[in-house]
Design a protein around this motif. Structure first.
Motif, short mmCIF file in Angstrom:
data_model
loop_
_atom_site.label_atom_id
_atom_site.label_comp_id
_atom_site.label_asym_id
_atom_site.label_seq_id
_atom_site.Cartn_x
_atom_site.Cartn_y
_atom_site.Cartn_z
N THR A 147 -4.84 1.87 3.07
CA THR A 147 -5.81 2.84 2.54
C THR A 147 -5.41 3.43 1.20
O THR A 147 -6.29 3.81 0.42
CB THR A 147 -6.02 3.99 3.55
N GLU A 148 -4.13 3.53 0.92
CA GLU A 148 -3.71 4.18 -0.32
C GLU A 148 -3.35 3.20 -1.44
O GLU A 148 -3.49 3.54 -2.60
CB GLU A 148 -2.51 5.11 -0.06
N PHE A 149 -2.84 2.03 -1.11
CA PHE A 149 -2.36 1.12 -2.15
C PHE A 149 -3.19 -0.16 -2.24
O PHE A 149 -3.60 -0.55 -3.32
CB PHE A 149 -0.88 0.77 -1.91
N MET A 150 -3.42 -0.81 -1.11
CA MET A 150 -4.10 -2.09 -1.14
C MET A 150 -5.53 -1.98 -1.67
O MET A 150 -5.98 -2.83 -2.42
CB MET A 150 -4.12 -2.71 0.26
N LEU A 151 -6.21 -0.92 -1.29
CA LEU A 151 -7.58 -0.73 -1.77
C LEU A 151 -7.64 -0.39 -3.26
O LEU A 151 -8.70 -0.46 -3.87
CB LEU A 151 -8.28 0.36 -0.96
N ARG A 152 -6.50 -0.05 -3.84
CA ARG A 152 -6.42 0.23 -5.28
C ARG A 152 -5.87 -0.95 -6.07
O ARG A 152 -5.56 -0.82 -7.24
CB ARG A 152 -5.56 1.46 -5.52
N GLY A 153 -5.70 -2.08 -5.41
CA GLY A 153 -5.28 -3.28 -6.11
C GLY A 153 -3.79 -3.55 -6.11
O GLY A 153 -3.34 -4.50 -6.73
N ARG A 154 -3.01 -2.74 -5.44
CA ARG A 154 -1.56 -2.97 -5.35
C ARG A 154 -1.30 -3.81 -4.10
O ARG A 154 -1.30 -3.29 -2.99
CB ARG A 154 -0.82 -1.66 -5.29
N LEU A 155 -1.06 -5.08 -4.30
CA LEU A 155 -1.06 -6.02 -3.19
C LEU A 155 0.33 -6.49 -2.78
O LEU A 155 0.46 -7.47 -2.05
CB LEU A 155 -1.92 -7.24 -3.54
N ASP A 156 1.38 -5.83 -3.20
CA ASP A 156 2.73 -6.28 -2.88
C ASP A 156 3.21 -5.59 -1.60
O ASP A 156 4.01 -4.66 -1.63
CB ASP A 156 3.67 -5.98 -4.04
N TYR A 157 2.73 -6.08 -0.45
CA TYR A 157 3.09 -5.49 0.84
C TYR A 157 4.57 -5.72 1.14
O TYR A 157 5.21 -4.86 1.74
CB TYR A 157 2.23 -6.08 1.96
N GLY A 158 5.12 -6.84 0.75
CA GLY A 158 6.53 -7.13 1.00
C GLY A 158 7.43 -6.09 0.37
O GLY A 158 8.40 -5.64 0.99
#
Length: 174
Positions: free
Chosen positions: A119-130
């Motif tokens: 909700t805070e990072f992925m939806l803003r385009g920050r896709l580095d989950y690792g």
């Protein structure tokens, strides 16, 4: 009796929030602080069931939303869901079991932080989950479980004390 119980819930959660923000922030490892509110929510849900987990989770989330949240209800929903999930394991509750609650706490922190990432990072385009997993989720899980191994026993003692106190009061009314 409900008002007294609600005040106790708020006082427990506020004291854990204050400890988390003041004392444990001085002992941060890799800028990660243990999530004491999650420990309380999961411990109560594991010992008392889903309804108590939902109430504690919602109250803990509202405290976080009012103090440091970006959206009202975001943390409330995340902690409410953690309390609900941990409440499913109430059937497995045994007083002498110390490993199961720690595993549930680790799982709830993983789910909570993963949902926070989405909700805070992925939806803003920050896709580095690792990167987020290695630097935030994993240290928070390990640090919180280490602290929870001591804190869980204290919560368990306070719950058993409050149950005995309520039983004495009920016997006095009879």
């Amino acid at each position: 009796m409900f008002i007294v119980r609600f005040i106790i819930i708020i006082l427990e959660l506020l004291s854990c929030y204050i400890l988390q923000g003041s004392v444990w922030s001085n002992f941060a490892l890799n800028n990660v602080v243990p999530d004491l509110l999650m420990v309380v929510v999961v411990a109560i849900a594991y010992m008392k069931g889903r309804n108590a987990g939902i109430i504690y989770g919602f109250c803990a989330g509202i405290i976080l939303d009012l103090t440091c949240g970006t959206y009202l209800g975001h943390f409330a929903l995340l902690y409410l869901l953690s309390g609900f999930i941990a409440g499913f394991f109430h059937r497995l509750y045994r007083k002498d079991d110390n490993i199961t609650p720690l595993l549930i706490i680790a799982g709830c922190i993983f789910l909570n932080q993963s949902a926070y990432y989405i909700t805070e990072f992925m939806l803003r385009g920050r896709l580095d989950y690792g990167f987020y997993f290695i630097n935030i989720i994993l240290p928070k899980m390990i640090y919180t479980v280490l602290i929870a191994s001591v804190l869980y026993k204290l919560i368990q003692l306070s719950i058993s004390w409050s149950i005995r106190f309520e039983e004495r009061n009920i016997r006095n009314y009879d």
